[in-house]
Design an enzyme around this catalytic site. Structure first.
Site, short mmCIF file in Angstrom:
data_model
loop_
_atom_site.label_atom_id
_atom_site.label_comp_id
_atom_site.label_asym_id
_atom_site.label_seq_id
_atom_site.Cartn_x
_atom_site.Cartn_y
_atom_site.Cartn_z
N TYR A 97 27.05 -9.70 7.34
CA TYR A 97 26.40 -11.00 7.13
C TYR A 97 25.91 -11.07 5.69
O TYR A 97 25.87 -10.05 4.99
CB TYR A 97 25.23 -11.21 8.10
CG TYR A 97 24.28 -10.05 8.25
CD1 TYR A 97 23.42 -9.69 7.22
CD2 TYR A 97 24.23 -9.31 9.43
CE1 TYR A 97 22.54 -8.62 7.36
CE2 TYR A 97 23.37 -8.23 9.57
CZ TYR A 97 22.52 -7.90 8.54
OH TYR A 97 21.66 -6.85 8.67
N HIS B 134 15.86 2.21 6.01
CA HIS B 134 15.19 1.59 7.16
C HIS B 134 14.73 2.70 8.11
O HIS B 134 15.52 3.53 8.55
CB HIS B 134 16.13 0.63 7.88
CG HIS B 134 16.48 -0.57 7.04
ND1 HIS B 134 17.75 -1.10 6.98
CD2 HIS B 134 15.70 -1.33 6.22
CE1 HIS B 134 17.75 -2.14 6.16
NE2 HIS B 134 16.52 -2.30 5.69
N ARG C 269 13.75 3.23 11.23
CA ARG C 269 14.17 3.51 12.61
C ARG C 269 15.60 4.02 12.72
O ARG C 269 16.05 4.39 13.81
CB ARG C 269 14.02 2.24 13.44
CG ARG C 269 14.83 1.06 12.95
CD ARG C 269 14.36 -0.23 13.60
NE ARG C 269 15.06 -1.41 13.11
CZ ARG C 269 14.74 -2.66 13.43
NH1 ARG C 269 13.71 -2.87 14.23
NH2 ARG C 269 15.40 -3.69 12.96
N GLU C 270 16.34 4.04 11.62
CA GLU C 270 17.75 4.44 11.65
C GLU C 270 17.87 5.95 11.43
O GLU C 270 18.32 6.42 10.38
CB GLU C 270 18.53 3.63 10.62
CG GLU C 270 18.44 2.13 10.90
CD GLU C 270 18.92 1.24 9.75
OE1 GLU C 270 19.48 1.78 8.78
OE2 GLU C 270 18.70 0.01 9.83
N GLU D 8 27.42 1.74 7.92
CA GLU D 8 26.67 1.47 9.15
C GLU D 8 27.24 2.41 10.19
O GLU D 8 28.35 2.21 10.69
CB GLU D 8 26.83 0.00 9.58
CG GLU D 8 26.20 -1.02 8.65
CD GLU D 8 24.69 -1.10 8.80
OE1 GLU D 8 24.15 -0.53 9.77
OE2 GLU D 8 24.05 -1.74 7.94
N HIS E 156 23.19 3.69 6.77
CA HIS E 156 22.39 2.89 7.68
C HIS E 156 22.93 3.04 9.10
O HIS E 156 23.90 3.73 9.34
CB HIS E 156 22.46 1.40 7.27
CG HIS E 156 21.94 1.12 5.90
ND1 HIS E 156 20.72 0.55 5.66
CD2 HIS E 156 22.50 1.31 4.67
CE1 HIS E 156 20.53 0.40 4.36
NE2 HIS E 156 21.60 0.87 3.74
N ARG F 202 10.82 -0.66 10.81
CA ARG F 202 11.93 -0.80 9.87
C ARG F 202 11.50 -0.71 8.40
O ARG F 202 12.18 -0.09 7.59
CB ARG F 202 12.61 -2.15 10.12
CG ARG F 202 13.65 -2.59 9.09
CD ARG F 202 14.14 -3.99 9.43
NE ARG F 202 14.94 -4.59 8.38
CZ ARG F 202 16.26 -4.51 8.27
NH1 ARG F 202 16.95 -3.82 9.16
NH2 ARG F 202 16.91 -5.13 7.30
N ASN G 93 15.55 -2.81 1.64
CA ASN G 93 16.91 -3.21 1.29
C ASN G 93 17.01 -4.71 1.03
O ASN G 93 18.09 -5.29 1.08
CB ASN G 93 17.89 -2.81 2.39
CG ASN G 93 19.30 -2.64 1.85
OD1 ASN G 93 19.49 -2.21 0.72
ND2 ASN G 93 20.30 -2.98 2.65
#
Length: 438
Positions: free
Chosen positions: A377, A197, A199-200, A399, A325, A255, A272
């Site tokens: 989630y 992703h 922006r990470e 994360e 991430h 993203r 992803n």
């Protein structure tokens, strides 16, 4: 939507969620990203009843807002920390609505553009392009990262081999570093990717940090020496090269990939959600304009296809898949797409437990760990689930920091502590591979 025209019971439905990005038009003085984030605020809210969850979903669908966390509106439930970007034309109405409805909120960032300016890596800096004095404590552009990869390949040829596994949608090379002592032709291997992703940014920073630490410590650290002697590491610092480049030049919070859709003006696919494992099911979207768009078909994105092909070709030797991430401070393992226990749960859970304990030992930072579906989630089409389903027994998704105070804008001063603690977790997982499962 007229928030203020609702009754009190109705307005009370519209509330808490975790990070609401509100655009408040104020004069700006910077040219970063064309000053597009001037006056944006970060506000903390959390929906704690089903009625409020319904209100959040109503806001999302009516205002076409941009979710930060979770990535899909279908993943929002009571108590879920939810981050969303609200268009400027409703921001003042929404603030007034929150106040009138007596809904508590906390402003975390008063001016997002100002934060970008103060901490931006886009400003000129001394030694930014000096590879001999490469600064691992700042964020680097795609061009800088790829130049660094070439330099590592040239100066550490006994341990590093750089190669391309394909091209991105926009024609950029998909570079990977093979790290390890060439003691034998075939060794067990670990795959590490960062930046799925765009922006990470802390992800690519960690991938570079990992390589740097391996090269600096393999002679003095017995653990690192054992890792490089017995394993190969395939490291992809920037998976989503087109999106990452775009996040530097046009939209800091982009993203997806940058592929075009023939029927819609919206661009990109969530890399992803594009893998062939319960593709486009729960937690993914079929609409090209959504951030969790699964794509027109599995592996439609050349970036995903290239990595999947490489993993398929080397699956006999790759024993672990690690994907990095941000943000949430979690260590996740399969499954993402369903609530079920993986066959080798005890081995994987043991590795995760030891990894988060090792991570916490440095600065006391707490990470949650567990199956992605119940810990974060439910999401379908993820790289982690695909890798596990394709025979890689240890698959994890990190994360990284933080839990929302900075979100995607983790300051550069936190790169070093974040990477330092994460190194211990990765080394723990890696050493777990070299031992019999307890």
């Amino acid at each position: 939507m007229n928030f203020l025209g609702k009754s009190r019971s109705q307005t009370a439905a519209f509330l808490p969620l975790y990070l609401l990005l509100l655009k408040i038009l104020q004069p700006g003085h910077s040219h970063l990203y064309s000053n597009r984030y001037a006056g944006d605020m970060v506000i903390q809210l959390i929906p704690n009843t089903e009625e409020k969850v319904d209100a959040v979903k109503n806001i999302y669908h009516q205002l076409k807002v941009d979710l930060w966390q979770p990535s899909s509106i279908s993943c929002v439930s009571a108590g879920t920390v939810t981050d969303v970007h609200i268009p400027h034309n409703v921001s003042w109405n929404l603030l007034a609505f929150l106040q009138k409805a007596n809904i508590q909120y906390k402003i975390l960032i008063e001016d997002l553009q100002k934060i970008l300016e103060e901490g931006s890596s886009l400003q000129p800096r001394r030694n930014r392009r000096s590879l001999s004095g490469y600064n691992y404590e700042i964020y680097h552009s795609l061009e800088e990262i790829q130049s660094w990869m070439r330099h590592m390949n040239k100066t550490h040829s006994s341990l590093i081999q750089m190669f391309s596994i394909g091209k991105s949608y926009e024609g950029r090379s998909l570079f990977v570093l093979k790290l390890g002592r060439r003691s034998q032709a075939y060794k067990r291997a670990v795959w590490i990717d960062c930046g799925i992703h765009a922006r990470e940014w802390i992800g690519p920073a960690f991938c570079q940090w990992f390589v740097k630490e391996a090269l600096l410590t393999h002679r003095s650290d017995p653990t690192m020496r054992k890792m490089l002697n017995h394993l190969y590491f395939y490291i992809m610092p920037v998976f989503n090269v087109d999106g990452y480049h775009f996040s530097w030049t046009h939209d800091r919070f982009w993203r997806k990939t940058r592929s075009r859709n023939s029927r819609f003006r919206c661009r990109g696919v969530d890399a992803n959600r594009n893998w062939k494992v319960k593709w486009c099911d729960e937690g993914a979207s079929m609409h090209p304009c959504d951030d969790t768009y699964c794509g027109p078909f599995p592996e439609s994105e050349p970036e995903v296809k290239a990595v999947a092909n490489f993993l398929r070709k080397h699956r006999k030797y790759i024993r672990a898949y690690l994907s990095f991430h941000a943000y949430a401070q979690m260590l996740l393992y399969p499954y993402s797409y369903k609530y079920a226990t993986i066959p080798n749960f005890s081995c994987v859970e043991s590795a995760a437990y030891k990894a988060v304990n090792a991570l916490r030992s440095v600065y006391g930072v707490q990470y949650r760990y567990g199956p992605a579906s119940s810990t974060l989630y439910v999401s379908s089409g993820s790289s982690m689930d695909w890798a596990y389903k394709n025979g890689i027994p240890y698959t994890f998704a990190f994360e990284l920091r933080d839990t929302g105070h900075f979100g995607f804008l983790l300051p550069e001063m936190l790169i070093k502590p974040t990477c330092t603690e994460t190194m211990l977790a990765v080394k723990n997982i890696t050493m777990h591979l070299l031992k019999k499962c307890p």
